[in-house]
Design a protein around this motif. Structure first.
Motif, PDB file in Angstrom:
ATOM      1  N   ASP A 242       0.816  -1.211   0.000  1.00  0.00           N
ATOM      2  CA  ASP A 242       0.000   0.000   0.000  1.00  0.00           C
ATOM      3  C   ASP A 242       0.852   1.265   0.000  1.00  0.00           C
ATOM      4  O   ASP A 242       0.349   2.362  -0.282  1.00  0.00           O
ATOM      5  CB  ASP A 242      -0.971   0.006   1.182  1.00  0.00           C
ATOM      6  N   LEU A 243       2.156   1.126   0.283  1.00  0.00           N
ATOM      7  CA  LEU A 243       3.053   2.280   0.210  1.00  0.00           C
ATOM      8  C   LEU A 243       3.674   2.447  -1.170  1.00  0.00           C
ATOM      9  O   LEU A 243       4.404   3.408  -1.410  1.00  0.00           O
ATOM     10  CB  LEU A 243       4.155   2.154   1.270  1.00  0.00           C
ATOM     11  N   GLY A 244       3.423   1.509  -2.059  1.00  0.00           N
ATOM     12  CA  GLY A 244       3.857   1.629  -3.443  1.00  0.00           C
ATOM     13  C   GLY A 244       5.346   1.851  -3.588  1.00  0.00           C
ATOM     14  O   GLY A 244       6.168   1.101  -3.073  1.00  0.00           O
ATOM     15  N   THR A 245       5.706   2.919  -4.277  1.00  0.00           N
ATOM     16  CA  THR A 245       7.104   3.202  -4.587  1.00  0.00           C
ATOM     17  C   THR A 245       7.784   4.090  -3.555  1.00  0.00           C
ATOM     18  O   THR A 245       8.885   4.586  -3.799  1.00  0.00           O
ATOM     19  CB  THR A 245       7.216   3.858  -5.970  1.00  0.00           C
ATOM     20  N   ASP A 246       7.166   4.303  -2.423  1.00  0.00           N
ATOM     21  CA  ASP A 246       7.764   5.125  -1.364  1.00  0.00           C
ATOM     22  C   ASP A 246       8.615   4.223  -0.469  1.00  0.00           C
ATOM     23  O   ASP A 246       8.174   3.744   0.584  1.00  0.00           O
ATOM     24  CB  ASP A 246       6.686   5.835  -0.551  1.00  0.00           C
ATOM     25  N   GLY A 247       9.841   4.000  -0.884  1.00  0.00           N
ATOM     26  CA  GLY A 247      10.719   3.105  -0.155  1.00  0.00           C
ATOM     27  C   GLY A 247      11.102   3.615   1.217  1.00  0.00           C
ATOM     28  O   GLY A 247      11.268   2.827   2.165  1.00  0.00           O
ATOM     29  N   VAL A 248      11.249   4.916   1.353  1.00  0.00           N
ATOM     30  CA  VAL A 248      11.614   5.492   2.655  1.00  0.00           C
ATOM     31  C   VAL A 248      10.501   5.238   3.659  1.00  0.00           C
ATOM     32  O   VAL A 248      10.751   4.834   4.807  1.00  0.00           O
ATOM     33  CB  VAL A 248      11.915   6.994   2.508  1.00  0.00           C
ATOM     34  N   ALA A 249       9.244   5.456   3.242  1.00  0.00           N
ATOM     35  CA  ALA A 249       8.115   5.203   4.149  1.00  0.00           C
ATOM     36  C   ALA A 249       8.035   3.724   4.512  1.00  0.00           C
ATOM     37  O   ALA A 249       7.748   3.371   5.671  1.00  0.00           O
ATOM     38  CB  ALA A 249       6.812   5.660   3.491  1.00  0.00           C
ATOM     39  N   ALA A 250       8.293   2.849   3.549  1.00  0.00           N
ATOM     40  CA  ALA A 250       8.260   1.405   3.824  1.00  0.00           C
ATOM     41  C   ALA A 250       9.345   1.029   4.827  1.00  0.00           C
ATOM     42  O   ALA A 250       9.132   0.191   5.710  1.00  0.00           O
ATOM     43  CB  ALA A 250       8.417   0.623   2.526  1.00  0.00           C
ATOM     44  N   ALA A 251      10.518   1.644   4.683  1.00  0.00           N
ATOM     45  CA  ALA A 251      11.601   1.369   5.631  1.00  0.00           C
ATOM     46  C   ALA A 251      11.247   1.881   7.017  1.00  0.00           C
ATOM     47  O   ALA A 251      11.494   1.202   8.032  1.00  0.00           O
ATOM     48  CB  ALA A 251      12.895   2.011   5.139  1.00  0.00           C
ATOM     49  N   LYS A 252      10.662   3.059   7.084  1.00  0.00           N
ATOM     50  CA  LYS A 252      10.287   3.610   8.388  1.00  0.00           C
ATOM     51  C   LYS A 252       9.222   2.756   9.059  1.00  0.00           C
ATOM     52  O   LYS A 252       9.206   2.628  10.290  1.00  0.00           O
ATOM     53  CB  LYS A 252       9.814   5.055   8.223  1.00  0.00           C
ATOM     54  N   ARG A 253       8.335   2.169   8.272  1.00  0.00           N
ATOM     55  CA  ARG A 253       7.342   1.251   8.829  1.00  0.00           C
ATOM     56  C   ARG A 253       8.041   0.059   9.495  1.00  0.00           C
ATOM     57  O   ARG A 253       7.699  -0.329  10.620  1.00  0.00           O
ATOM     58  CB  ARG A 253       6.414   0.767   7.714  1.00  0.00           C
ATOM     59  N   ALA A 254       9.024  -0.505   8.799  1.00  0.00           N
ATOM     60  CA  ALA A 254       9.766  -1.638   9.362  1.00  0.00           C
ATOM     61  C   ALA A 254      10.563  -1.210  10.591  1.00  0.00           C
ATOM     62  O   ALA A 254      10.634  -1.945  11.592  1.00  0.00           O
ATOM     63  CB  ALA A 254      10.697  -2.229   8.302  1.00  0.00           C
ATOM     64  N   ILE A 255      11.162  -0.027  10.528  1.00  0.00           N
ATOM     65  CA  ILE A 255      11.964   0.469  11.650  1.00  0.00           C
ATOM     66  C   ILE A 255      11.092   0.673  12.886  1.00  0.00           C
ATOM     67  O   ILE A 255      11.471   0.305  14.008  1.00  0.00           O
ATOM     68  CB  ILE A 255      12.684   1.771  11.245  1.00  0.00           C
ATOM     69  N   THR A 256       9.907   1.244  12.695  1.00  0.00           N
ATOM     70  CA  THR A 256       8.994   1.428  13.819  1.00  0.00           C
ATOM     71  C   THR A 256       8.625   0.098  14.454  1.00  0.00           C
ATOM     72  O   THR A 256       8.597  -0.054  15.682  1.00  0.00           O
ATOM     73  CB  THR A 256       7.716   2.148  13.348  1.00  0.00           C
ATOM     74  N   THR A 257       8.380  -0.899  13.608  1.00  0.00           N
ATOM     75  CA  THR A 257       8.038  -2.235  14.111  1.00  0.00           C
ATOM     76  C   THR A 257       9.207  -2.843  14.870  1.00  0.00           C
ATOM     77  O   THR A 257       9.030  -3.458  15.931  1.00  0.00           O
ATOM     78  CB  THR A 257       7.610  -3.151  12.954  1.00  0.00           C
ATOM     79  N   MET A 258      10.416  -2.684  14.345  1.00  0.00           N
ATOM     80  CA  MET A 258      11.592  -3.205  15.049  1.00  0.00           C
ATOM     81  C   MET A 258      11.776  -2.523  16.390  1.00  0.00           C
ATOM     82  O   MET A 258      12.076  -3.181  17.406  1.00  0.00           O
ATOM     83  CB  MET A 258      12.846  -3.025  14.176  1.00  0.00           C
ATOM     84  N   ASP A 259      11.611  -1.215  16.404  1.00  0.00           N
ATOM     85  CA  ASP A 259      11.754  -0.481  17.663  1.00  0.00           C
ATOM     86  C   ASP A 259      10.752  -0.970  18.711  1.00  0.00           C
ATOM     87  O   ASP A 259      11.088  -1.154  19.882  1.00  0.00           O
ATOM     88  CB  ASP A 259      11.551   1.016  17.420  1.00  0.00           C
ATOM     89  N   LYS A 260       9.500  -1.177  18.274  1.00  0.00           N
ATOM     90  CA  LYS A 260       8.447  -1.557  19.205  1.00  0.00           C
ATOM     91  C   LYS A 260       8.564  -3.001  19.662  1.00  0.00           C
ATOM     92  O   LYS A 260       8.346  -3.320  20.835  1.00  0.00           O
ATOM     93  CB  LYS A 260       7.079  -1.338  18.542  1.00  0.00           C
ATOM     94  N   GLN A 261       8.876  -3.897  18.725  1.00  0.00           N
ATOM     95  CA  GLN A 261       8.820  -5.325  19.026  1.00  0.00           C
ATOM     96  C   GLN A 261      10.126  -5.891  19.580  1.00  0.00           C
ATOM     97  O   GLN A 261      10.118  -6.910  20.264  1.00  0.00           O
ATOM     98  CB  GLN A 261       8.411  -6.112  17.775  1.00  0.00           C
ATOM     99  N   ILE A 262      11.253  -5.252  19.230  1.00  0.00           N
ATOM    100  CA  ILE A 262      12.541  -5.811  19.619  1.00  0.00           C
ATOM    101  C   ILE A 262      13.384  -4.800  20.382  1.00  0.00           C
ATOM    102  O   ILE A 262      13.910  -5.084  21.458  1.00  0.00           O
ATOM    103  CB  ILE A 262      13.343  -6.285  18.381  1.00  0.00           C
ATOM    104  N   GLY A 263      13.544  -3.630  19.786  1.00  0.00           N
ATOM    105  CA  GLY A 263      14.459  -2.611  20.316  1.00  0.00           C
ATOM    106  C   GLY A 263      15.751  -2.638  19.527  1.00  0.00           C
ATOM    107  O   GLY A 263      16.390  -3.693  19.387  1.00  0.00           O
ATOM    108  N   GLY A 264      16.126  -1.482  19.006  1.00  0.00           N
ATOM    109  CA  GLY A 264      17.322  -1.411  18.167  1.00  0.00           C
ATOM    110  C   GLY A 264      18.576  -1.894  18.853  1.00  0.00           C
ATOM    111  O   GLY A 264      19.474  -2.453  18.207  1.00  0.00           O
ATOM    112  N   ASP A 265      18.661  -1.720  20.168  1.00  0.00           N
ATOM    113  CA  ASP A 265      19.874  -2.110  20.887  1.00  0.00           C
ATOM    114  C   ASP A 265      19.918  -3.608  21.200  1.00  0.00           C
ATOM    115  O   ASP A 265      20.863  -4.090  21.813  1.00  0.00           O
ATOM    116  CB  ASP A 265      20.014  -1.308  22.177  1.00  0.00           C
TER     117      ASP A 265
END
Length: 453
Positions: free
Chosen positions: A196-219
């Motif tokens: 649903d984000l189509g060709t907006d790769g930055v938004a798609a990456a931020k979606r994944a980053i938000t999920t990683m932050d919430k579910q795992i934690g970057g550290d």
């Protein structure tokens, strides 16, 4: 190109496909080989060269699969064959961990030079892509002191226990083979055709980053592993900015960014590595398939401080960097450079992509044409709903094989036809193969509509 061929580069059919000798071999196989070892084409190879495979019945088939992106330089490249024979006459094995040899070093030097980035690198050699991925994860976990590993939807990374955990698709790769290795987390992929984000790769990456932050934690994350162009998942090319945004976040959080270039590497996409197209510089690159002209070899190449951090004896294997496979790799890589096979892959795209896109305008069942270089795909769908059409995909590949063209399918939904011709395929043979594909698509996709009317 200055390529010469040992076999005629033409499609010829002497029998039905499969022919009687292939049928006989299939009967022998059923009594000797495990039933669930699959083969996509029911023909048995007797010879191969350039862009053709000759089966045991004498049929000369156009190869648009390259043994799943392995025979990039051809299946019997003369330079590779000569290097293999010369090395085998000297010694076939000593084990690099016991008595090392120059060929291993030569392969490592080439990989350190060719993989993305100008930082200091180190390389370790193994046998298969799955081994490379496992060892890349080992390095990342040791170097970071963390456990969590992030992979993505539609990913394929291998068939060993850890790589099955990293792989997204259950059937046939994971079904009832668990339990799998722990601390593996899956994130949403950028899939422009279906996202649903189509060709907006930055938004798609931020979606994944938000999920990683919430579910795992970057550290807590040791590594992010991703195919710059997904292979078995459907030749998915992520939207621009997706990979580089993820890599930047990984660096900021001390996470090792691993590019799995097992299928996309070695000139396949029109550059030496698919990462090059976005200026992506991974911390570790995994390679295999096209590296050694058909001989079993794989590698991890990465930042010196990461690979050198591993304790003595922590990386290796009895057959890793086999001397015959190393000789083949040196010859294959040098051949790719001498013949500019990255440029040849780009030329193949110039021939194939306009034709495939024109075909998509005429056949509504072609939902998407995508890929880079000689790593191209057609996604087939129900024209009314956009739902994946695996049955149509199967019908097309079966019809093409009957006419002497070997095609491979892939995709999470089994509805993608992938084109992976040897990069040494002559233009005329490629065009003939595309004509057969076009005819098979028209017949399978349009004939029902004509009948209904």
């Amino acid at each position: 190109m200055t390529i010469s061929y040992r076999l005629p580069q033409q499609r010829t059919l002497s029998t039905a496909v499969p022919g009687p000798r292939s049928t006989d071999l299939a009967a022998r196989r059923s009594a000797a080989v495990a039933a669930r070892v699959g083969s996509s084409a029911p023909v048995y190879a007797a010879d191969a060269d350039g862009g053709v495979i000759v089966d045991v019945d004498g049929n000369s088939l156009i190869d648009l699969g390259s043994g799943i992106a392995v025979t990039t330089v051809g299946a019997s490249n003369a330079q590779v064959a000569d290097a293999v024979a010369a090395q085998a006459a000297r010694f076939t094995h000593t084990c690099f961990m016991v008595t090392p040899y120059e060929g291993y070093i030569e392969v490592a030097e080439r990989l350190n030079r060719l993989t993305p980035g100008d930082h200091e690198k180190r390389t370790v050699l193994f046998n298969s892509g799955a081994e490379a991925v496992e060892n890349a994860i080992k390095v990342a976990r040791l170097a970071t002191g963390r456990d969590a590993v992030v992979a993505f939807d539609h990913a394929y990374h291998g068939r060993t226990n850890l790589t099955m955990a990293l792989t997204a698709k259950s059937m046939p790769y994971k079904h009832r083979f668990g339990p799998f290795a722990p601390e593996v987390y899956r994130m949403p992929m950028s899939y422009p055709y279906r996202d649903d984000l189509g060709t907006d790769g930055v938004a798609a990456a931020k979606r994944a980053i938000t999920t990683m932050d919430k579910q795992i934690g970057g550290d807590e994350i040791a590594a992010i592993i991703i195919e710059p162009i997904q292979g078995e998942g459907g030749f998915i090319v992520p939207a621009p900015g997706f990979l580089t945004t993820l890599a930047e976040w990984a660096r900021e959080n001390g996470i090792v960014f691993i590019a799995d270039e097992v299928q996309s590497g070695f000139a396949r996409t029109g550059s030496w590595f698919a990462s090059d197209h976005e200026g992506l510089v991974p911390d570790i690159v995994t390679t295999a398939k096209g590296i050694a002209g058909g001989m079993p070899l794989s590698a991890i190449t990465g930042r010196a401080e990461l690979l050198d951090a591993v304790h003595a004896g922590g990386l290796g294997g009895t057959y890793g960097g086999n001397p015959v496979a190393c000789a083949a790799a040196v010859a294959a890589i040098d051949y790719m450079a001498a013949e500019d096979l990255p440029g040849r892959a780009a030329h193949i795209a110039e021939i194939a992509v306009p034709r495939l896109k024109a075909l998509a305008e005429q056949i509504p069942a072609i939902g998407d044409v995508r890929g880079r270089g000689a790593m191209l795909a057609i996604e087939l769908v129900d024209p009314q709903t956009g739902a994946p059409d695996a049955a149509l995909t199967k019908a097309v590949t079966t019809a093409a094989l009957a006419e002497g063209v070997i095609l491979l399918s892939c995709g999470t939904f089994g509805n993608v036809i992938r084109l992976l011709p040897p990069l040494v395929i002559p233009d005329e043979l490629l065009l003939d193969g595309l004509s057969v594909l076009e005819s098979a698509l028209r017949t399978a996709a349009l004939a029902p509509a004509v009948t209904a009317s």
